[in-house]
Each structure stands twice: as C-alpha cells, then as structure tokens.
Design an enzyme around this catalytic site. Structure first.
Site, PDB file in Angstrom:
ATOM      1  N   HIS A 209      -0.569   2.611   2.973  1.00 15.57           N
ATOM      2  CA  HIS A 209       0.315   3.781   2.945  1.00 15.57           C
ATOM      3  C   HIS A 209      -0.507   5.056   2.931  1.00 15.57           C
ATOM      4  O   HIS A 209      -0.192   6.011   3.628  1.00 15.57           O
ATOM      5  CB  HIS A 209       1.225   3.730   1.717  1.00 15.57           C
ATOM      6  CG  HIS A 209       2.414   2.856   1.912  1.00 15.57           C
ATOM      7  ND1 HIS A 209       3.690   3.341   1.930  1.00 15.57           N
ATOM      8  CD2 HIS A 209       2.510   1.533   2.123  1.00 15.57           C
ATOM      9  CE1 HIS A 209       4.530   2.351   2.140  1.00 15.57           C
ATOM     10  NE2 HIS A 209       3.843   1.235   2.249  1.00 15.57           N
ATOM     11  N   ASP A 210      -1.567   5.048   2.150  1.00 16.47           N
ATOM     12  CA  ASP A 210      -2.408   6.224   2.030  1.00 16.47           C
ATOM     13  C   ASP A 210      -3.071   6.539   3.364  1.00 16.47           C
ATOM     14  O   ASP A 210      -3.064   7.666   3.838  1.00 16.47           O
ATOM     15  CB  ASP A 210      -3.475   5.948   0.953  1.00 16.47           C
ATOM     16  CG  ASP A 210      -4.240   7.207   0.607  1.00 16.47           C
ATOM     17  OD1 ASP A 210      -3.612   8.272   0.554  1.00 16.47           O
ATOM     18  OD2 ASP A 210      -5.452   7.112   0.399  1.00 16.47           O
TER      19      ASP A 210
ATOM     20  N   PRO B  76       2.488   0.727   9.894  1.00 17.54           N
ATOM     21  CA  PRO B  76       2.830  -0.510  10.595  1.00 17.54           C
ATOM     22  C   PRO B  76       4.039  -1.174   9.923  1.00 17.54           C
ATOM     23  O   PRO B  76       4.160  -1.161   8.707  1.00 17.54           O
ATOM     24  CB  PRO B  76       1.577  -1.363  10.427  1.00 17.54           C
ATOM     25  CG  PRO B  76       0.469  -0.386  10.198  1.00 17.54           C
ATOM     26  CD  PRO B  76       1.096   0.750   9.444  1.00 17.54           C
TER      27      PRO B  76
ATOM     28  N   HIS C 288      -2.994 -10.212   4.138  1.00 16.56           N
ATOM     29  CA  HIS C 288      -1.754 -10.906   3.788  1.00 16.56           C
ATOM     30  C   HIS C 288      -2.018 -12.287   3.200  1.00 16.56           C
ATOM     31  O   HIS C 288      -1.083 -12.945   2.747  1.00 16.56           O
ATOM     32  CB  HIS C 288      -0.827 -11.000   5.012  1.00 16.56           C
ATOM     33  CG  HIS C 288      -0.171  -9.689   5.352  1.00 16.56           C
ATOM     34  ND1 HIS C 288       0.532  -9.459   6.506  1.00 16.56           N
ATOM     35  CD2 HIS C 288      -0.128  -8.510   4.659  1.00 16.56           C
ATOM     36  CE1 HIS C 288       0.990  -8.212   6.517  1.00 16.56           C
ATOM     37  NE2 HIS C 288       0.586  -7.619   5.414  1.00 16.56           N
ATOM     38  N   THR C 289      -3.259 -12.711   3.218  1.00 13.59           N
ATOM     39  CA  THR C 289      -3.625 -13.959   2.549  1.00 13.59           C
ATOM     40  C   THR C 289      -3.217 -13.950   1.074  1.00 13.59           C
ATOM     41  O   THR C 289      -3.044 -15.010   0.474  1.00 13.59           O
ATOM     42  CB  THR C 289      -5.148 -14.230   2.687  1.00 13.59           C
ATOM     43  OG1 THR C 289      -5.467 -15.423   1.986  1.00 13.59           O
ATOM     44  CG2 THR C 289      -6.005 -13.101   2.111  1.00 13.59           C
TER      45      THR C 289
ATOM     46  N   ASP D 174       1.127 -16.081   2.993  1.00 10.45           N
ATOM     47  CA  ASP D 174       0.185 -17.125   3.409  1.00 10.45           C
ATOM     48  C   ASP D 174       0.682 -18.428   2.804  1.00 10.45           C
ATOM     49  O   ASP D 174       0.281 -18.808   1.707  1.00 10.45           O
ATOM     50  CB  ASP D 174      -1.219 -16.767   2.908  1.00 10.45           C
ATOM     51  CG  ASP D 174      -2.261 -17.809   3.301  1.00 10.45           C
ATOM     52  OD1 ASP D 174      -1.941 -18.709   4.114  1.00 10.45           O
ATOM     53  OD2 ASP D 174      -3.394 -17.714   2.792  1.00 10.45           O
TER      54      ASP D 174
ATOM     55  N   ASP E 250      -8.454 -16.147   1.291  1.00 13.13           N
ATOM     56  CA  ASP E 250      -9.151 -17.095   2.175  1.00 13.13           C
ATOM     57  C   ASP E 250      -8.632 -16.958   3.610  1.00 13.13           C
ATOM     58  O   ASP E 250      -7.801 -16.101   3.885  1.00 13.13           O
ATOM     59  CB  ASP E 250      -8.963 -18.530   1.654  1.00 13.13           C
ATOM     60  CG  ASP E 250      -7.484 -18.901   1.555  1.00 13.13           C
ATOM     61  OD1 ASP E 250      -6.630 -18.202   2.147  1.00 13.13           O
ATOM     62  OD2 ASP E 250      -7.174 -19.899   0.885  1.00 13.13           O
TER      63      ASP E 250
END
Ligand SMILES: *[C@@H]1O[C@H](CO)[C@@H](O)[C@H](O)[C@H]1NC(C)=O
Ligand SMILES: *[C@@H]1O[C@H](CO)[C@@H](O)[C@H](O)[C@H]1NC(C)=O
Length: 307
Positions: free
Chosen positions: A65-66, A141, A171-172, A223, A231
C-alpha cells in the site's frame, strides 16, 4: 553546440549538488542517531507475530500500500498497531528521529524473518510524505487484475516482471477472506460454473473452505497446505492450478511470469531462483519506490497522520 553542452553540464552539476539527489538510503542510517532503532522494531514485530501470526502478512501488505501510494500507513490494515507500537517506543527513545517509512521497511523484513524467512539488511534514511493519499488506491494491484495489468502497475513504479512474481510470492504466508474467492467457485463470470482454470480436484476443497452463501469474512491461506511457512510452495500451487486468487493464478498464463514461477519451483533446464534471496532484493527495491531522503518530507510524530 558549445553553449548547449555548457547548459547540459550545468544541468548535470545542478542535479549532482541538489541535496535530495545526494541523499540516499543506507544500511545503518540510525547507528549513531538512534542505535536501538532496529532492535526496537524487531522486538516489537516478534512480540506481535508471536501473539498473532496474521500480522506478518498484514505488514507485507502495508508495504504494498505504501509503495503504490495509498495512505501511509493505512490504519485499516492488519499490522498497523505494530507500526504504531514501535513508533511510540522509538519516540520515547529518540524523539523525531526514526521515520514511519523506515519502521515499515524494517518491520517488513522482521515479519518475514519471524515466519522463517532469511534476514537481510535494510537500507534506512527514508523520510515520511507530507500528504496522505487515503483514497488513491487505483494503482494498487488488485485480486482480479490480469497479468498484463499487474505488470503495468509494477512497471509504472519501476518494478520488473521478476519483482512482480517475487513479491506476489510473499503470498506464501498470506490469507484472504472468502468474499474475494467465492466468485470463482460457483458462478464465475455468470457462466453458471466455476473458474475453469481451477484444478478440478482442488475445486471441491476450495468449495468446502468457502461454501456458497457462507461467511464471506472467513480467511483462508493463499498458499494452500503451507500457509504458515515462508517457502516456494506457493509457486507449486500456481503451477498446479491451485492459486487461490485469480491474479495469482494468472501468473501461470503468461510466458514471462510463468518462467519466473518455474525458476522458483526449480524446474530442470532453467536457472533456479531462491525466494528468500530474491524477495529481499525486491522488497528493498519496492521500499525505495518514490523514496524521500535528506531534507524532503518529514519525520512523522504519529504514523497515521502528517505533522
Ligand atoms: C449466474 O449468474 C447469472 C448472472 O447473475 C445468473 O443469470 C445465473 O442464473 C447464475 N447461474 C447460477 C447457476 O446461479
Ligand atoms: C509462449 O511460449 C510458447 C511455448 O514456448 C510459445 O509457443 C508462444 O509463442 C509464447 N507466447 C508468447 C506470447 O511469447
């Protein structure tokens, strides 16, 4: 021609002597002005992640966001209280010295470390913006973005397709609410059926995690099967059409991004990439997007608002 060259060299000189062009972030910026700065941030992050692991992905999300120019930092995002907690302690230890942007960049590193990622050195010396663009989220995004839109949003801030795949690899350890997933599972684009890109055996698993008409606020791991570890299993899920977000799965639909996904998985014949190593590099790149240094901006007293 001569005078043109002169003008050019004057311009170059001006660029060289402008303080903001000279000032840069560097590792250990606070080593004399606030020697405990990094320890205070890492202890605070550890304490909060121990109490609630969900703040780790929340902090990573805040950095997105930043970087993509929304509110700095966003009060509504999980993990915000970690930043404010660290800021309060830092203001007590060294008033007016450590910026919120640096606290966020350090906390991003410390949150991945807290969930098993490798540590890396974070250059500091950022200053905080004097505007807070709370509503300007258009550049951020989104979970429904096509791969082309994602690439465009990244390149608009100077980040490459490799940075995109790498940072999405964060997103893991992420989670998402079912309300952002269910539309793929039952009546995708009014087709009456699910998103055809979802692996058919995985579909029923997802449908039981996010039942039709169920609790839209229920959170599930991005994930699948490895949501607590930093990972490369996220990329294997994408390869197997088990990406949870439409935008994540779309990384497999484009040759360039697919190749990076494959390199993280370690497919024979392709130069391998290590998520931990590349993630650190891309995070540093991202936290330097539009960075203010030197005498630009300010050091906020409270991270949620300008002084
Ligand atoms: C899917 O959505 C469309 C448009 O909203 C609707 O007309 C259709 O009946 C839905 N199909 C199912 C199976 O729910
Ligand atoms: C993507 O890769 C496939 C297989 O290697 C190739 O046939 C195709 O032309 C490529 N597409 C683009 C847009 O480069």
């Amino acid at each position: 021609m001569d005078s043109f060259l002169k003008q050019v060299s004057v311009l170059v000189l001006l660029l060289l002597v402008t303080p903001s062009a000279l000032a840069q972030t560097k590792v250990g910026f606070y080593s004399t002005s606030c020697p405990k700065a990094e320890t205070i941030v890492s202890d605070t992050v550890k304490k909060h992640v121990k109490a609630n692991t969900a703040v780790a992905p929340g902090l990573l999300r805040m950095i997105f966001h930043d970087c993509f120019k929304t509110a700095t930092p966003n009060l509504l995002l999980r993990g915000y209280d970690v930043i404010e907690d660290a800021k309060t302690q830092l203001e007590a230890a060294c008033p007016g010295v450590v910026s919120c942007s640096d606290i966020l960049a350090l906390a991003g590193r410390d949150s991945t470390v807290a969930v098993g990622g490798l540590t890396y050195k974070v250059p500091t010396g950022r200053r905080d913006g004097r505007v807070s663009l709370a509503s300007d989220t258009a550049n951020l995004p989104s979970f429904r973005d096509s791969v082309d839109v994602q690439k465009k949003k990244f390149s608009d801030v100077g980040l490459s397709a490799q940075d995109l795949v790498t940072l999405v690899g964060g997103h893991t350890i992420g989670t998402v609410a079912c309300q952002f997933v269910s539309y793929r599972l039952y009546n995708f684009t009014s087709s009456g059926g699910p998103d055809p890109t979802i692996d058919s055996t995985f579909l029923s698993t997802l449908q039981s995690l996010c039942p039709q008409g169920g609790d839209g606020n229920k959170r599930i791991a991005l994930d699948y099967g490895s949501g607590d570890d930093f990972d490369n299993s996220f990329f294997k899920n994408v390869q197997n059409n088990r990406g949870i977000l439409e935008s994540d799965q779309s990384l497999w639909q484009d040759n360039t991004t697919q190749t990076y996904v494959k390199r993280y998985i370690g497919i024979r014949g392709l130069a391998g990439l290590t998520l931990n190593v590349e993630f650190a590099k891309s995070m540093i790149k991202m936290t330097n997007v539009g960075v203010k240094t030197g005498t630009d901006g300010e050091i906020r007293k409270v991270c949620s608002k300008i002084n």
